[in-house]
Structures are given as C-alpha cells and as structure tokens.
Design an enzyme around this catalytic site. Sequence first.
Site, PDB file in Angstrom:
ATOM      1  N   TRP B 108       0.705  -1.126   0.191  1.00 25.91           N
ATOM      2  CA  TRP B 108      -0.110  -0.023   0.020  1.00 25.91           C
ATOM      3  C   TRP B 108       0.837   1.089  -0.040  1.00 25.91           C
ATOM      4  O   TRP B 108       0.569   2.327  -0.894  1.00 25.91           O
ATOM      5  CB  TRP B 108      -0.886  -0.119   1.241  1.00 25.91           C
ATOM      6  CG  TRP B 108      -1.959  -1.041   1.115  1.00 25.91           C
ATOM      7  CD1 TRP B 108      -2.119  -2.345   1.678  1.00 25.91           C
ATOM      8  CD2 TRP B 108      -2.890  -1.302   0.048  1.00 25.91           C
ATOM      9  NE1 TRP B 108      -2.993  -3.206   1.271  1.00 25.91           N
ATOM     10  CE2 TRP B 108      -3.728  -2.652   0.128  1.00 25.91           C
ATOM     11  CE3 TRP B 108      -3.335  -0.445  -1.203  1.00 25.91           C
ATOM     12  CZ2 TRP B 108      -4.401  -3.027  -0.702  1.00 25.91           C
ATOM     13  CZ3 TRP B 108      -4.355  -0.827  -1.917  1.00 25.91           C
ATOM     14  CH2 TRP B 108      -5.207  -2.386  -1.598  1.00 25.91           C
ATOM     15  N   ASP B 178      -1.158   6.557   6.535  1.00 25.26           N
ATOM     16  CA  ASP B 178      -2.314   5.654   6.368  1.00 25.26           C
ATOM     17  C   ASP B 178      -2.554   4.791   7.605  1.00 25.26           C
ATOM     18  O   ASP B 178      -1.555   3.815   7.636  1.00 25.26           O
ATOM     19  CB  ASP B 178      -2.052   5.070   4.993  1.00 25.26           C
ATOM     20  CG  ASP B 178      -3.117   4.019   4.588  1.00 25.26           C
ATOM     21  OD1 ASP B 178      -4.223   4.007   5.459  1.00 25.26           O
ATOM     22  OD2 ASP B 178      -3.208   3.471   3.518  1.00 25.26           O
ATOM     23  N   LYS B 202     -12.105  -1.665   8.242  1.00 26.75           N
ATOM     24  CA  LYS B 202     -11.446  -2.798   8.940  1.00 26.75           C
ATOM     25  C   LYS B 202     -11.795  -2.356  10.446  1.00 26.75           C
ATOM     26  O   LYS B 202     -12.176  -3.335  11.100  1.00 26.75           O
ATOM     27  CB  LYS B 202      -9.840  -2.435   8.455  1.00 26.75           C
ATOM     28  CG  LYS B 202      -9.578  -2.692   7.247  1.00 26.75           C
ATOM     29  CD  LYS B 202      -8.119  -2.481   6.756  1.00 26.75           C
ATOM     30  CE  LYS B 202      -8.048  -2.471   5.135  1.00 26.75           C
ATOM     31  NZ  LYS B 202      -8.284  -3.575   4.590  1.00 26.75           N
TER      32      LYS B 202
END
Lengths: 367, 367
Positions: B108, B178, B202
């Site tokens: 990511w 992030d 999540k």
Amino acid sequence: MTDPKSNKQPIYNFGAGPACLPVDVLEQIRDDIPDWYEGMSIMEISHRLPVFMELTQSIEQDLRSLLTIPDEFAVLFMHGGARTQFSAVPLNLLNGSKVADYLVTGHWSDLAYQDAQRYCQPHLVASSKEEHYTKIPEEKEWNFSKQGAYLHYTDNETIHGVEFPHPPKVKDKWLISDMTSNILTKPIDFSSYGLIYASAQKNLGIAGITVVIVRKELLGKEHPFTPPTMSYAFCEKTQSMGNTSPVFCWYVLGLVLKWVKKQGNCETLANACKQKSTLIYDVIDNSNNFYISPVVKEYRSRVNVPFRLPSAELETLFLNEANAIGLKQLKGHKTVGGCRASLYNAMPLEGVEKLAEFMKEFEKTRG
Amino acid sequence: MTDPKSNKQPIYNFGAGPACLPVDVLEQIRDDIPDWYEGMSIMEISHRLPVFMELTQSIEQDLRSLLTIPDEFAVLFMHGGARTQFSAVPLNLLNGSKVADYLVTGHWSDLAYQDAQRYCQPHLVASSKEEHYTKIPEEKEWNFSKQGAYLHYTDNETIHGVEFPHPPKVKDKWLISDMTSNILTKPIDFSSYGLIYASAQKNLGIAGITVVIVRKELLGKEHPFTPPTMSYAFCEKTQSMGNTSPVFCWYVLGLVLKWVKKQGNCETLANACKQKSTLIYDVIDNSNNFYISPVVKEYRSRVNVPFRLPSAELETLFLNEANAIGLKQLKGHKTVGGCRASLYNAMPLEGVEKLAEFMKEFEKTRG
C-alpha cells in the site's frame, strides 16, 4: 418506509434523496443480516470473493438489460456521488481540449459548469438562470462552441423540478448527462450519448455509489492528474474493483434493480412516473393558484414536483400536517424553499394518492 | 458474523477488509430497519435532516474523545477509500512543492508512492521492497529530501503484516500516515502528524467512507485541479456534507465507535490487540517452522498476521478445513498467497483462541 400492509400508519417518504427504498428491498436487507454468505453479512464480505464478483456481474447485466445499454458502452460503479463526476467528466473527457459546452438549467447543472472551470473554460450554451430555472432555454437560442469536447446537461433538475422532454440535439459532439434523479424512469436512446452518470440514492439505491455508463472509445484519454479512483479507464480495467468497493451500496443497488425488473421495463416505469406526477400536477392546476408550480408546463419534471403555497406560514402548516399523517420530507431544498414531492420509482401510487387527497383537503380548509 | 451465543456454529471472519463487524452492531443495524427515524430507515434519511446532522456531530465527538484528537485538527468524513487519499494527499498538501517524501514498506505504501508520481516527484526515503517487505528499513539508512512537503508512510501494511513499532522520527516536515488497518488499536501522539487517514472497512465500519484527521493549518492550499469532493478545505467548510454523504456508511461508523467506547480506551484496545496477536505468533513460533511468519519479529503487525505452511497443498487443506469449522476468509492476499489472520477490534478473543487451537491441531495431524 414502513410496510403499507402492516398495522402501523403507513409512512410515505417524499424526500429528494437519499430517498425511499421499496419495502421489499428493506425487508431483504434486514433478512440478509447477519448471514448473507456462509454466516457473514454482506458488509463483511471481501469484494474479491467469487460470490461477490458474481453478484456485481449480475448487477451489471440487470442494468444493461433494463436500459438496453449497447455493447459499445462500459458500465462502471464508482465511489461517491454525482458531484465527483462534475470533476471526473472534464478530467477524463477533455482530451487536451480547453473548452467544453454546458447547458445550465438549474442548481446542479450550474454547479457542474462551475466545477468544470477548474479544468477548462466551459462554454455556456444557454442558461435559464435569469428565469430562476423555471424552463429549458429555447433550442433556437442555444449557442454551441466550435471546439467544445462535449455537451454536458442535467436531464432532470432535482431542486428546480425541470426536466428535458427529449435529449438536446447535438452535432459533432457527444452528450454527457447527469441522470441522477430520473434514470430508470424512461427508455434512453444511447445513440447521441458519450456518457451518462447517476448517483444511486434516488432511483438506484443508497448514497455512496455512482453508476457511469460510458462509450468505450472515450476511455484512456484522461488528464495525468486524474486520481485512479476517478479514472474511467482504470475503473473499466479493474471492473470497478481497483480499490475496496463500497460493497454494501453495490449490493443494495442490485436489490433495487431486481425489484425494478419485477415492475416491468422502462416503458412501464415511464407510465407509472407519468401517472403519479399527473396526479399532483392536476391538484396544483385545479387549485386556483393556491398551489403554484413555478415550472413552465412542458418542462415540468415527472420525478420532482416543487410547489409553493400562498405564504410561508401556510407552507409550514402544510409540512407539519403532512408530516403528522405520514407524508414525510416534503420540504423544498434550502436554496429555493417551499415544498417538493419526489416521486421516484420506489414511491407507490397509494402514497401519491394520499398526498393528492391531503393537498385537496388542505386547500379546502385553508384556501 | 453470527452471534457466538446462538445455537449455530459460531463464524469467525478473519478477512482483511471489508472485515467482521461486532455482533452487537449488526443487530443494531437490523433493528433499525425499517424504522430509524419517524418510520424511515437510516438509508432513506436526508443528510440535511437535523437528526442526521446531530448524529454526525456525535460521531465526530466520539472519535475525538477515543483518539484524544487535539483541537488544531479537523476531522473529515470523506467518500471512497484510502486509495483516493493517495491522490488527495499530494493534491491538497504539496502546496507548490515538487517533492514529497515516501517510506515504502509494503504494497500500500508503494501504491501511495506510485500514485503520487501523478502530482510530483516523490522522493523515496527508504524501501524494504528488496527484502520482500518483511521489515521496516533501519532508520539510520533513511534518506530524506530537503524540500519534501511531507513524509508519507503506512503505519500498518495490511497485506505484508508489517507495522511500525513507533512513528517515524521526522524533522522539519509533517508525518502523513495511512492508518487504515490499525487506527483505534493504540493511542496516537498527534504532535508529529500533519494528517492521518483511514478507510472504514477494517476497524471503523464498512467500505465507502474514509476518516481524515488533518491539521487545520494545512487546509486551503490545494492544487486548483483538486475535485471539490477531494478537497480537505471544502470538506471542512461543509462539515463533510458538500454533497450527498454516504449516510449509511457514516451511521455504521457511529455504531462501531459506540461499541468501541464500551470496550474501553485506546490502551484497552492496544492490550486486546497484543493479546490476540501474541496467541497466533506463539503458535507460529512454537511450530518448528511448520508455520512461518515472513516478517522480522520487531515489525510484526498486531492486526494482520500473514503466515505460510510448508506447501501450497497444505495451505489449501488448511484453508478448507478452517473454513469448514467456521474460521473464514483466512486466505492471504492474491499478491502474496499463503494465509493471513486479520485481528481487528471486532474479532473476539474466542475466535482467535479457536484459530490457535485449530492451528496446533492441524500441525499435529499434518506436520
């Protein structure tokens, strides 16, 4: 919306969006919690699971079949709402051009025109702003640019209740249309269109997902600054799964399409739409100007019916009394005030009949 | 996730996201259909209704209180997922600079680094790509740029299971992080941060909404091409309601925060996280290399535990047998294969205990 068959007072939600959902769809959503697949709810499912990917394929097929979408169009399911498309359209479709044509017929098309100014010099083909968005400007007065990359217009203005009776006639450029509030309420002839978009929270489901139907030949020419999640080519290439999809919103969209298919085809939906809106417009037109529709008759929307009463006091009273008998969210948009009845596919005829009766009764006692 | 208290076989969903929701939250969602407010479901509510606007204010307050967010930060609730932030961060924060610093420690952060190339020349501070993202590069090897507008890093890599044990040390520039997969699993010291973002699916709810916590002094310097729905200043000014909000996703986020508050504070959550992940790592470390964690110990994630078995055949068998007894979605990401147990806040200790037992049993019979 509560089940009209239940013992409770039926609730009819005339909100412009997020709008009412069919009772059957709400019940299905409830039944699917907590176990949609192998003991997991749809909200807990990976977008990469085969069962979800099959679902999205069937959703695309349902939409293609309902709207008779030609093969030369891709169907994308994108994050966010129509406002994001106000930027995505120029970012993806200008293709180096510095001009694009915009028709301005209400709040939303004006905002699309303003947002486009970030990316080009949008050319104003015509505007009904001076007429307070009560009409579509006469076609003979439209002034196209020579180089404009496309013509953007809003097929139905949700706030002002103005709808195009037929698509604008264009030569040498594709039509781009925001159909957020009237998609699936009539057949579409795709031959003049380059792209049609609609956020879901009116006729397609709930807020958080937007359908984009785009001619494949227009893909892959986006500005280098286009975020991947806003790139049509990227979304097409990744089957709208380039990042985690709004799984639940997509699933609700699928349930709504299944429900729509049970109602019939786009002709059936157009007839229902006409029937429901005519009921309200007839009450307005027969009220000796107690109720006033600000829109020129031939451009009146079949899905959003704004109307005024003789005074702000009467409007407040009307809204309160309507609310008390289960006719909800009839308040007009804050920018224009007054009242507005939104009559999307999920609004049953009985709800509209009840509103029409209430309007007549209110006029009789307060008029 | 089915109720562990019910008669059915309990289902434990170890998916990395969209991930499991607390049973109480799922039940609340079901109970709120069809009537959340005056006979309407939350999906049919206008984002402009006072009752919804009050809800969003209380959601912001809950998040501020759980994370002890200082007043100099704005809290935004934006459409879409973290991938959209990979563009939003440079679009909003470069402020004319042509360089920004990126730490690459997994899939990511690498994608964030690549997406940034659309807007600037991102400077690679350090990367563990050559070590297959099994560690955080040593701080002494980090190479900062002089002019970089900020330092972006991914606090926890969901796919590779690599987590920063403490925030990177920076001078003269803000940290941008992030935290999609580990927000609300530990206290955050905001003093070095300019911005933290996390998509909801999540630890915060369901896909379709992303939380952005941004230092107010950084607002209002976005590139002119920034779409309004991606502009932090626009979102702050409009209280994240500049266009139709993903009402349902926002509401679920609120339910999850209420549930989290019942569990305790960030210290409580950090302890639970440590306890659960230790259970699995202990099984791995005591398996004589039957299970292998590819990650260097001090950088092992407390929320995503990837592991390998001795062969692809054994991995398939493991996944099938786990699935059959209700241990779901343990398959690793397609880019790395193997297995992965995601242990977000909603995963109960009993689920992790059951997985640990199953792993030991599987090792005994197949090892």
